[in-house]
Design a protein around this motif. Sequence first.
Motif, PDB file in Angstrom:
ATOM      1  N   THR A 142      25.455  54.905  14.961  1.00  0.00           N
ATOM      2  CA  THR A 142      25.466  53.458  14.682  1.00  0.00           C
ATOM      3  C   THR A 142      26.328  53.168  13.450  1.00  0.00           C
ATOM      4  OG1 THR A 142      24.052  51.501  14.506  1.00  0.00           O
ATOM      5  CG2 THR A 142      23.326  53.435  13.265  1.00  0.00           C
ATOM      6  N   ILE A 143      26.368  51.906  13.048  1.00  0.00           N
ATOM      7  CA  ILE A 143      27.242  51.476  11.942  1.00  0.00           C
ATOM      8  C   ILE A 143      26.636  51.904  10.605  1.00  0.00           C
ATOM      9  CG2 ILE A 143      28.236  49.427  10.834  1.00  0.00           C
ATOM     10  CD1 ILE A 143      27.722  48.016  13.642  1.00  0.00           C
ATOM     11  N   LYS A 144      27.479  52.394   9.717  1.00  0.00           N
ATOM     12  CA  LYS A 144      26.991  52.837   8.397  1.00  0.00           C
ATOM     13  C   LYS A 144      26.325  51.656   7.666  1.00  0.00           C
ATOM     14  CE  LYS A 144      28.835  55.295   4.465  1.00  0.00           C
ATOM     15  NZ  LYS A 144      28.264  55.861   3.647  1.00  0.00           N
ATOM     16  N   SER A 145      25.139  51.926   7.157  1.00  0.00           N
ATOM     17  CA  SER A 145      24.361  50.829   6.566  1.00  0.00           C
ATOM     18  C   SER A 145      23.582  51.309   5.349  1.00  0.00           C
ATOM     19  CB  SER A 145      23.349  50.296   7.583  1.00  0.00           C
ATOM     20  OG  SER A 145      23.970  50.022   8.807  1.00  0.00           O
ATOM     21  N   HIS A 146      23.194  50.350   4.514  1.00  0.00           N
ATOM     22  CA  HIS A 146      22.319  50.662   3.369  1.00  0.00           C
ATOM     23  C   HIS A 146      21.070  49.803   3.454  1.00  0.00           C
ATOM     24  CE1 HIS A 146      24.665  53.263   0.624  1.00  0.00           C
ATOM     25  NE2 HIS A 146      25.651  52.853   1.402  1.00  0.00           N
ATOM     26  N   ILE A 147      19.969  50.396   3.045  1.00  0.00           N
ATOM     27  CA  ILE A 147      18.672  49.682   3.098  1.00  0.00           C
ATOM     28  C   ILE A 147      18.215  49.453   1.655  1.00  0.00           C
ATOM     29  CG2 ILE A 147      16.264  49.857   3.854  1.00  0.00           C
ATOM     30  CD1 ILE A 147      17.403  51.981   5.967  1.00  0.00           C
ATOM     31  N   LEU A 148      18.004  48.185   1.303  1.00  0.00           N
ATOM     32  CA  LEU A 148      17.560  47.865  -0.060  1.00  0.00           C
ATOM     33  C   LEU A 148      16.180  47.206  -0.022  1.00  0.00           C
ATOM     34  CD1 LEU A 148      20.840  47.316   0.015  1.00  0.00           C
ATOM     35  CD2 LEU A 148      20.395  46.279  -2.161  1.00  0.00           C
ATOM     36  N   PRO A 149      15.149  47.873  -0.500  1.00  0.00           N
ATOM     37  CA  PRO A 149      13.835  47.208  -0.548  1.00  0.00           C
ATOM     38  C   PRO A 149      13.944  45.938  -1.396  1.00  0.00           C
ATOM     39  CG  PRO A 149      13.631  49.548  -1.033  1.00  0.00           C
ATOM     40  CD  PRO A 149      15.105  49.235  -1.021  1.00  0.00           C
ATOM     41  N   LEU A 150      13.331  44.850  -0.919  1.00  0.00           N
ATOM     42  CA  LEU A 150      13.473  43.582  -1.640  1.00  0.00           C
ATOM     43  C   LEU A 150      12.525  43.519  -2.829  1.00  0.00           C
ATOM     44  CD1 LEU A 150      13.721  40.771   1.070  1.00  0.00           C
ATOM     45  CD2 LEU A 150      15.532  42.056  -0.030  1.00  0.00           C
ATOM     46  N   PRO A 151      13.044  43.225  -4.026  1.00  0.00           N
ATOM     47  CA  PRO A 151      12.124  43.008  -5.150  1.00  0.00           C
ATOM     48  C   PRO A 151      11.320  41.731  -4.915  1.00  0.00           C
ATOM     49  CG  PRO A 151      14.429  42.735  -5.830  1.00  0.00           C
ATOM     50  CD  PRO A 151      14.439  43.068  -4.374  1.00  0.00           C
ATOM     51  N   LYS A 152      10.127  41.671  -5.508  1.00  0.00           N
ATOM     52  CA  LYS A 152       9.227  40.540  -5.248  1.00  0.00           C
ATOM     53  C   LYS A 152       9.904  39.194  -5.544  1.00  0.00           C
ATOM     54  CE  LYS A 152       4.747  38.557  -6.052  1.00  0.00           C
ATOM     55  NZ  LYS A 152       5.322  37.241  -6.092  1.00  0.00           N
ATOM     56  N   GLU A 153      10.647  39.133  -6.663  1.00  0.00           N
ATOM     57  CA  GLU A 153      11.290  37.850  -7.029  1.00  0.00           C
ATOM     58  C   GLU A 153      12.265  37.409  -5.936  1.00  0.00           C
ATOM     59  OE1 GLU A 153      12.861  40.636  -9.591  1.00  0.00           O
ATOM     60  OE2 GLU A 153      10.755  40.900  -9.063  1.00  0.00           O
ATOM     61  N   PHE A 154      12.935  38.376  -5.328  1.00  0.00           N
ATOM     62  CA  PHE A 154      13.909  38.006  -4.294  1.00  0.00           C
ATOM     63  C   PHE A 154      13.197  37.508  -3.032  1.00  0.00           C
ATOM     64  CE2 PHE A 154      17.092  38.669  -0.956  1.00  0.00           C
ATOM     65  CZ  PHE A 154      18.160  38.000  -1.520  1.00  0.00           C
ATOM     66  N   LEU A 155      12.077  38.166  -2.717  1.00  0.00           N
ATOM     67  CA  LEU A 155      11.284  37.742  -1.555  1.00  0.00           C
ATOM     68  C   LEU A 155      10.740  36.327  -1.793  1.00  0.00           C
ATOM     69  CD1 LEU A 155      10.288  38.788   1.146  1.00  0.00           C
ATOM     70  CD2 LEU A 155       8.288  39.699  -0.003  1.00  0.00           C
ATOM     71  N   ASP A 156      10.258  36.068  -3.011  1.00  0.00           N
ATOM     72  CA  ASP A 156       9.744  34.727  -3.339  1.00  0.00           C
ATOM     73  C   ASP A 156      10.866  33.699  -3.212  1.00  0.00           C
ATOM     74  OD1 ASP A 156       7.356  35.846  -3.873  1.00  0.00           O
ATOM     75  OD2 ASP A 156       7.572  35.824  -6.059  1.00  0.00           O
ATOM     76  N   TYR A 157      12.047  34.088  -3.652  1.00  0.00           N
ATOM     77  CA  TYR A 157      13.212  33.199  -3.577  1.00  0.00           C
ATOM     78  C   TYR A 157      13.514  32.859  -2.113  1.00  0.00           C
ATOM     79  CZ  TYR A 157      18.268  32.209  -3.430  1.00  0.00           C
ATOM     80  OH  TYR A 157      19.503  31.685  -3.170  1.00  0.00           O
ATOM     81  N   LEU A 158      13.474  33.869  -1.239  1.00  0.00           N
ATOM     82  CA  LEU A 158      13.770  33.618   0.177  1.00  0.00           C
ATOM     83  C   LEU A 158      12.713  32.722   0.817  1.00  0.00           C
ATOM     84  CD1 LEU A 158      14.978  37.055   1.615  1.00  0.00           C
ATOM     85  CD2 LEU A 158      16.355  35.096   0.950  1.00  0.00           C
ATOM     86  N   GLN A 159      11.472  32.879   0.351  1.00  0.00           N
ATOM     87  CA  GLN A 159      10.392  32.105   0.975  1.00  0.00           C
ATOM     88  C   GLN A 159      10.283  30.686   0.420  1.00  0.00           C
ATOM     89  OE1 GLN A 159       7.414  35.077   0.321  1.00  0.00           O
ATOM     90  NE2 GLN A 159       7.352  35.647   2.483  1.00  0.00           N
ATOM     91  N   ALA A 160      10.916  30.429  -0.722  1.00  0.00           N
ATOM     92  CA  ALA A 160      10.829  29.090  -1.328  1.00  0.00           C
ATOM     93  C   ALA A 160      11.690  28.092  -0.557  1.00  0.00           C
ATOM     94  CB  ALA A 160      11.287  29.171  -2.778  1.00  0.00           C
ATOM     95  N   ASP A 161      11.284  26.821  -0.601  1.00  0.00           N
ATOM     96  CA  ASP A 161      12.064  25.763   0.048  1.00  0.00           C
ATOM     97  C   ASP A 161      13.373  25.544  -0.698  1.00  0.00           C
ATOM     98  OD1 ASP A 161      10.239  25.286   1.960  1.00  0.00           O
ATOM     99  OD2 ASP A 161       9.262  23.628   0.924  1.00  0.00           O
ATOM    100  N   GLY A 162      14.339  24.975   0.002  1.00  0.00           N
ATOM    101  CA  GLY A 162      15.591  24.573  -0.654  1.00  0.00           C
ATOM    102  C   GLY A 162      16.559  25.731  -0.816  1.00  0.00           C
ATOM    103  N   VAL A 163      17.818  25.369  -0.999  1.00  0.00           N
ATOM    104  CA  VAL A 163      18.849  26.397  -1.167  1.00  0.00           C
ATOM    105  C   VAL A 163      19.454  26.254  -2.561  1.00  0.00           C
ATOM    106  CG1 VAL A 163      21.025  27.349  -0.299  1.00  0.00           C
ATOM    107  CG2 VAL A 163      19.398  26.317   1.292  1.00  0.00           C
ATOM    108  N   VAL A 164      19.013  27.113  -3.474  1.00  0.00           N
ATOM    109  CA  VAL A 164      19.606  27.132  -4.809  1.00  0.00           C
ATOM    110  C   VAL A 164      20.149  28.532  -5.011  1.00  0.00           C
ATOM    111  CG1 VAL A 164      19.163  26.867  -7.280  1.00  0.00           C
ATOM    112  CG2 VAL A 164      17.834  25.534  -5.630  1.00  0.00           C
TER     113      VAL A 164
END
Length: 357
Positions: free
Chosen positions: A22-44
Amino acid sequence: MDTQDVLNCVFSAWYPKFKDITIKSHILPLPKEFLDYLQADGVVLPEQSVTASGKHDEDDIEGEELDVDWDAADSSETEMPSFPEFESLMKKIIKTLGGSVFPKLNWSAPRDATWISFDKTLRCTCPSDVYLLLKSSEFITHDLTQPFLHCKDCHNRNNITVQYELILRKWQNLASGMEFRCFVRNGKLIAICQRNHTEHYEFISMMKEEIVSDIKAFFYHMVAGKFPSKNYVFDVYRRDKGKLLLIDFNPFGPVTDGLLFTWDELEGLKGERQENDQTQESTAVETSGETSKDQDLVFRFVEQPEGVQPHPYSCFGIPEDIKDLTSGEDPYKMMDLLNLKIQRMGEDQEHSSDEGD
Ligand SMILES: Nc1ncnc2c1ncn2[C@@H]1O[C@H](COP(=O)(O)OP(=O)(O)OP(=O)(O)O)[C@@H](O)[C@H]1O
Ligand SMILES: [Mg+2]
């Protein structure tokens, strides 16, 4: 489809076993702050990425109608997130992967958000490209909020903790007609379909036997027996004769697009050829017919140019109101629009009679 089948399709669950094909890939566990950012409303966009992409000089903006104090209006809500370590890791990986990457989370890529990107693709060259796509995508929200939808044993899903990950894959220029979706039931390849089902590709019908036999060989030698579920779907890219690249695994069930097949059809196939197969006019059903095993495999593709359908993601990026108006789903919106139009016409008439006086 069980929660375990969905968990088997998590990128980091299958990638180590299949990384050579398959295609060469990297896996990055999401830090909590980044997960919270993705789950928050709005695009900032995060602080560093905005600075990196260069803010507009305030002197650039001129014009009377722009005297709104946007900073003051937004300041209460737009707290800019910041994850410098994660961001510098992303930058390093993008560089290692040749400068362009394809982003996704555990299961999904933000394919519904391509309309928002500069070149209308998922190609990302810096972290802010990735943020914008992930934050604008409903498919990503699905991964975050209801990954076990349609699972038979979903009552247990509260017990499952998902470790969310960002996947960065080396960007590939893929020709869409060369990708195929393959359906596996009870460990047997039962159906194949062109991945981009809205287009007609003449070469497919000319090379159908070769395509089927390549995919079968790839499946029986490289995939079968290694993927832990009995039922699953995989996508494969046929670069050339005998040169196939694994793209992704998906659960066998309605969360995965059956493309030219309905899920009722796929559930009914059971690895046996259907005598009274109800095919759509625009598609052909073929079997390669070499051995008795081949008799059970259905290959479906758009046979005629007339079979071309609208792009499935053309509805994304259009305001909800416009979608409701064109589909006629909300008659009240249509009435509001007509009333507004009548009101405007009245105002225009008044205006012109005032001018005439
Ligand atoms: N590294 C890559 N570079 C460029 N295009 C890619 C790359 N990986 C995948 N694609 C394209 O993007 C499409 C979607 O990728 P992928 O299957 O990983 O996303 P997904 O959200 O799981 O989609 P689906 O739900 O349809 O399986 C693929 O079918 C392929 O055409
Ligand atoms: Mg997928």
